[in-house]
Design a protein around this motif. Sequence first.
Motif, short mmCIF file in Angstrom:
data_model
loop_
_atom_site.label_atom_id
_atom_site.label_comp_id
_atom_site.label_asym_id
_atom_site.label_seq_id
_atom_site.Cartn_x
_atom_site.Cartn_y
_atom_site.Cartn_z
N GLY A 131 1.10 4.95 -2.33
CA GLY A 131 0.84 6.25 -1.74
C GLY A 131 -0.62 6.39 -1.34
N ARG A 132 -1.10 7.62 -1.40
CA ARG A 132 -2.46 7.90 -0.96
C ARG A 132 -3.52 7.04 -1.69
NH1 ARG A 132 -5.00 13.45 0.93
NH2 ARG A 132 -7.19 12.95 0.71
N ILE A 141 -3.91 3.65 0.16
CA ILE A 141 -4.65 3.62 1.42
C ILE A 141 -6.12 3.91 1.16
CG2 ILE A 141 -4.18 6.03 2.05
CD1 ILE A 141 -4.26 3.14 4.51
N GLU A 142 -6.41 4.78 0.19
CA GLU A 142 -7.82 5.06 -0.14
C GLU A 142 -8.50 3.80 -0.66
OE1 GLU A 142 -7.85 9.83 -1.13
OE2 GLU A 142 -7.42 8.44 -2.75
N SER A 194 0.79 15.17 1.44
CA SER A 194 -0.65 15.09 1.67
C SER A 194 -0.91 14.23 2.91
CB SER A 194 -1.33 14.51 0.43
OG SER A 194 -1.82 13.25 0.65
N TYR A 204 0.84 -1.20 0.00
CA TYR A 204 0.00 0.00 0.00
C TYR A 204 0.88 1.26 0.00
CZ TYR A 204 0.89 1.33 4.83
OH TYR A 204 1.50 1.75 5.96
N HIS A 205 2.03 1.17 0.68
CA HIS A 205 2.90 2.33 0.78
C HIS A 205 3.54 2.68 -0.57
CE1 HIS A 205 5.28 -1.25 1.38
NE2 HIS A 205 6.34 -0.57 1.01
N TYR A 251 -4.08 11.99 4.76
CA TYR A 251 -5.40 11.42 4.50
C TYR A 251 -6.01 11.04 5.83
CZ TYR A 251 -8.84 7.91 3.09
OH TYR A 251 -9.99 7.18 2.93
N GLU A 288 1.64 10.58 4.37
CA GLU A 288 2.27 10.31 3.07
C GLU A 288 3.80 10.40 3.13
OE1 GLU A 288 1.99 13.16 -0.20
OE2 GLU A 288 1.12 11.58 -1.42
N GLY A 347 4.69 7.12 5.00
CA GLY A 347 3.97 5.93 4.53
C GLY A 347 3.28 5.20 5.66
N ASP A 348 3.34 5.75 6.87
CA ASP A 348 2.71 5.08 8.03
C ASP A 348 1.22 5.36 8.08
OD1 ASP A 348 5.13 4.09 8.85
OD2 ASP A 348 5.54 5.76 10.21
N VAL A 349 0.50 4.38 8.59
CA VAL A 349 -0.93 4.55 8.88
C VAL A 349 -1.09 4.50 10.39
CG1 VAL A 349 -3.24 3.61 8.55
CG2 VAL A 349 -1.58 3.48 6.70
N TYR A 367 -3.31 8.61 7.37
CA TYR A 367 -2.20 8.16 6.54
C TYR A 367 -1.22 9.31 6.36
CZ TYR A 367 0.42 6.90 2.36
OH TYR A 367 1.44 6.66 1.46
#
Lengths: 288, 100
Positions: free
Chosen positions: A252-253, A256-257, B14, A248-249, B16, B29, B32-34, B27
């Motif tokens: 990028g965004r 995760i979306e 960004s 997922y990393h 999220y 960016e 890259g961690d959540v 998230y």
Amino acid sequence: MRVNISFNAGPFRIMLEEFEKPFLDDFHALYKHQLTQQNSSQRLTDFRISVKAPSGLRRYYRPQTCFYFDQFQPFYPLPYSQTLPVFEWGLNWCIATQAHQFLQFHAAGLAKNNTMVIMPAPPGSGKSTLTAALMNHGWRLFSDEIVLIRPSDGLAVPIARPINLKNNSIDIAESTFPESFLSQRFKDTHKGTVALMAPSELSVRNAHLCQKPTHIIFPKYVAGSAMQVTAMDRASAVMELVTNSFNYHMQGRPGIELAVSVVDQCECIQFTYSSFDDAYAYFDSLEV
Amino acid sequence: MNISYFSPSLKGFSIYVKEYDTATIVYDERSGDVHRINQLSGLLLQQLIDTPHTSSQLANYLRETFDIDETFDDILSNVEACLEHLKELELVEATKSIPQ
């Protein structure tokens, strides 16, 4: 002696350029449905793989096997007796490290009718055994190890490769599903004893049919326990799913979306079981 | 008296934020961690993404918007705990003047 084999596994075309002949019977039995499919020779190869013994003395003294991806050797050699699992693990590695056109989860995936289940779970949770059981119960295998999600439409993409069974689950699978092909046992691997179960013909024949995920189920086998089904909050499900994502990393965004959208469209459940019959009844009741 | 303004520390990147009933997912960016944070932290983070605030401004915002039945000092204490957590996660940073 070595042979070359080319076949499709879901969205991937694999060119197995060199493979050790003593393991061919098992390989052909595990991939017989893929190998009998009409494979377009026009299609580009995704993964060019060799699994072969090194030349020289090591062919004879404590023989080894080496995995090569495009002539690159990502792993140390392993005992020659593990050639077939080395191919499976190596192909998993190729997909996990190369196929970033998909969002990938370390999970099993299965579908029946309009229900498509993603099952992420840590080692020892009984995921592969449950996956084998459900496949033999008429569920369509997407994967035992890697669930692919296509970013353009959020659909899960089947791969339909052999199921990697370990230790005690091999005996259970052998006695419970005698009609399914199970490879020889490969002992003393880093995962213990492993054996590979062939994907069902239904799974391979329909490996082109992508499907919208409807459930994320975190299975746990607890011997002697009563079946337990617990709704899981979506925030926890996102964290679990992301923890089990290979890439997922990398995305990028959007990655995760997409993971969040998969969770939002699914029922998220923790599932504890000890009997296949309970699992069959529960999974078959998952109507969308 | 030291007044700190809090703002997201992810300038140029960004962020999220997804709110759920039980928690908020963030998230980052840059790394890259959540992260999973509590709902109050998520709400404060959303406020800080819009405009830098001091902890007192955030406490006032909460008291006026949600009609919270707690003393201002209690609300402020909760806000400061959340901000500390967000700082530990490197999602927000404190500055002595309003960040441009």
